[in-house]
Design an enzyme around this catalytic site. Structure first.
Site, PDB file in Angstrom:
ATOM      1  N   TYR A   1      75.569  41.150 120.966  1.00 25.44           N
ATOM      2  CA  TYR A   1      76.837  41.613 121.217  1.00 25.44           C
ATOM      3  C   TYR A   1      77.437  42.180 120.189  1.00 25.44           C
ATOM      4  O   TYR A   1      78.597  42.760 119.867  1.00 25.44           O
ATOM      5  CB  TYR A   1      77.863  40.372 121.682  1.00 25.44           C
ATOM      6  CG  TYR A   1      77.473  39.784 123.009  1.00 25.44           C
ATOM      7  CD1 TYR A   1      76.095  39.809 123.498  1.00 25.44           C
ATOM      8  CD2 TYR A   1      78.390  39.030 123.592  1.00 25.44           C
ATOM      9  CE1 TYR A   1      75.736  39.143 124.942  1.00 25.44           C
ATOM     10  CE2 TYR A   1      78.197  38.322 124.817  1.00 25.44           C
ATOM     11  CZ  TYR A   1      76.977  38.565 125.361  1.00 25.44           C
ATOM     12  OH  TYR A   1      76.680  38.035 126.347  1.00 25.44           O
TER      13      TYR A   1
ATOM     14  N   LYS B   1      64.974  30.999 121.290  1.00 21.07           N
ATOM     15  CA  LYS B   1      63.746  31.613 122.034  1.00 21.07           C
ATOM     16  C   LYS B   1      62.916  32.194 120.869  1.00 21.07           C
ATOM     17  O   LYS B   1      62.179  33.204 120.782  1.00 21.07           O
ATOM     18  CB  LYS B   1      64.052  32.652 122.813  1.00 21.07           C
ATOM     19  CG  LYS B   1      62.963  33.390 123.850  1.00 21.07           C
ATOM     20  CD  LYS B   1      62.801  32.539 125.137  1.00 21.07           C
ATOM     21  CE  LYS B   1      61.603  32.736 125.847  1.00 21.07           C
ATOM     22  NZ  LYS B   1      61.350  32.067 126.775  1.00 21.07           N
TER      23      LYS B   1
ATOM     24  N   ASP C   1      65.037  28.715 128.026  1.00 19.82           N
ATOM     25  CA  ASP C   1      64.689  28.349 129.347  1.00 19.82           C
ATOM     26  C   ASP C   1      64.658  27.124 129.872  1.00 19.82           C
ATOM     27  O   ASP C   1      65.092  26.489 130.667  1.00 19.82           O
ATOM     28  CB  ASP C   1      63.497  29.200 129.919  1.00 19.82           C
ATOM     29  CG  ASP C   1      62.613  29.330 128.642  1.00 19.82           C
ATOM     30  OD1 ASP C   1      62.887  29.147 127.613  1.00 19.82           O
ATOM     31  OD2 ASP C   1      61.289  29.493 129.030  1.00 19.82           O
TER      32      ASP C   1
ATOM     33  N   ASP D   1      76.724  32.317 125.695  1.00 17.97           N
ATOM     34  CA  ASP D   1      77.880  33.007 126.875  1.00 17.97           C
ATOM     35  C   ASP D   1      77.241  32.532 128.102  1.00 17.97           C
ATOM     36  O   ASP D   1      78.045  31.760 129.010  1.00 17.97           O
ATOM     37  CB  ASP D   1      77.651  34.582 126.839  1.00 17.97           C
ATOM     38  CG  ASP D   1      78.467  35.403 127.646  1.00 17.97           C
ATOM     39  OD1 ASP D   1      79.312  34.491 128.229  1.00 17.97           O
ATOM     40  OD2 ASP D   1      78.615  36.367 127.640  1.00 17.97           O
TER      41      ASP D   1
END
Ligand code: NAD
Length: 337
Positions: free
Chosen positions: A125, A174, A207, A231
């Site tokens: 972002y 991640k 995940d 988000d």
């Protein structure tokens, strides 16, 4: 006690209705706040020719605190999102979204009580993207993760956990694939965690987190993560407890600057009808009262909201109830005493 002054933004659509209800409920809860009423959003364009007038920015600069109802970003005219501009202008780097199941709010789960702390300024972002070729057949977006940005939001998550008697912080990432950017966030988290031996710490791949959140949400306490994952996961968490309509949020910056807001939009379809549900803004006001160390008033406000939500006679129509905004607010106030 000094009474903090708060910049109050009524917003657009249902904003003025839920703001009036929230101010009444705060006063009834014994919250000691002075209001500096300022303008923003589509209404401000009509009145001042600017969705974020200079006087509004100056007010927040002065008070360092804002309570904000939803704003409509005027389409066309090249205006930037006011919400994004406010976050950037005041460097509100931590977005805090508690998700807690409440009796009377239809939801698939019970016993959810977690808080997502999302880094609010970096990651994908940061707005660094471009087309790779003139025919626009490929595009590139760059995720920026810095040690500075990671450390301040992770420290905030641990401090929040300590202040609110929470036992565990889970860092979501991640780093198995994004070894450098997400690896930096994870490494920073491990360093910060070593300074908080009283708070349990673990980390989880995003995940796996998404799956665990819908299988065993009670496993989580405080989650800290980067902007994009935060988000997505904060809306997922809102979904666990019945949707965005009742979700509160805080945006925290340095030197105590903080903005509190409902997560839902301006609900133009029901604006002016007196039937909007003010729960999201009221719960955001409870976060504000916590922030200014008026925990007693915050607790009374939450007690009132919980009681009013529990009965179909006093909750609003969006939650299957029979009350309008004023009746709900009356019930919130009655239940505090
Ligand atoms: P919305 O959240 O305004 O409405 C979605 C649905 O939920 C509507 O049916 C609405 O009536 C209902 N709803 C939302 N809040 C409610 C409440 N408190 N009580 C009862 N019902 C409620 O989302 P949208 O329609 O996608 O957006 C409308 C406008 O809000 C747009 O201009 C958008 O840009 C703006 N918006 C602002 C913010 C913000 O300022 N934080 C956030 C999201 C959307």
């Amino acid at each position: 006690m000094t009474v903090p002054t708060v910049s109050l933004i009524e917003g657009d659509g249902i904003g003025p209705e839920i703001t009036a209800a929230t101010v009444r409920a705060i006063e009834a809860a014994g919250g000691q706040l002075a209001w500096d009423r300022v303008d923003a959003g589509a209404g401000a364009v009509a009145r001042h020719g600017d969705p974020l007038p200079a006087a509004t920015l100056a007010s927040i600069q002065r008070t360092k605190l804002a309570l904000k109802a939803p704003l409509a970003t005027p389409s066309g005219g090249g205006y930037r999102s006011v919400n994004v501009t406010l976050r950037q202008h005041f460097d509100l780097y931590a977005n805090v979204r508690p998700a807690r199941t409440m009796a009377g709010v239809p939801a698939r789960f019970s016993g959810v009580d977690l808080v997502i702390v999302r880094e609010n300024t970096e990651d994908l972002y940061a707005g660094i993207e471009h087309y790779v070729d003139p025919r626009r057949t490929a595009a590139e977006s760059i995720a920026i993760i810095t040690r500075f940005g990671s450390e301040r939001v992770i420290v905030y998550a641990f401090e929040y956990a300590r202040r609110h008697g929470r036992r565990k912080v889970t860092l979501v990432h991640k780093a198995n694939i994004l070894k450098m950017s997400n690896g930096l966030f994870l490494d920073t988290g491990r360093e910060v965690a070593a300074r908080y031996p009283d708070i349990e710490f673990d980390d989880m791949i995003v995940d796996a987190t998404a799956m665990k959140l819908v299988i065993a949400p009670e496993r989580f306490d405080v989650i800290v993560t980067m902007n994009l994952f935060g988000d997505i996961l904060s809306d997922l968490a809102a979904g666990l407890i019945g949707g965005l309509g009742v979700a509160p949020a805080a945006n925290i910056g340095d030197s105590g600057c903080a903005m509190f807001e409902a997560v839902h939009g301006t609900a133009p379809d029901i604006a002016g009808k007196g039937i909007a549900n003010p729960t999201g803004l009221m719960l955001s006001a409870a976060l504000l009262l916590d922030h200014v160390e008026q925990g007693g008033a915050a607790a009374r406000l939450r007690t009132g909201i919980a009681a009013a939500l529990a009965s179909a006679d006093t909750r609003t129509g969006d939650l299957g109830g029979r009350a309008n905004t004023a009746q709900f607010t009356d019930a919130v106030i009655r239940a505090m005493h």
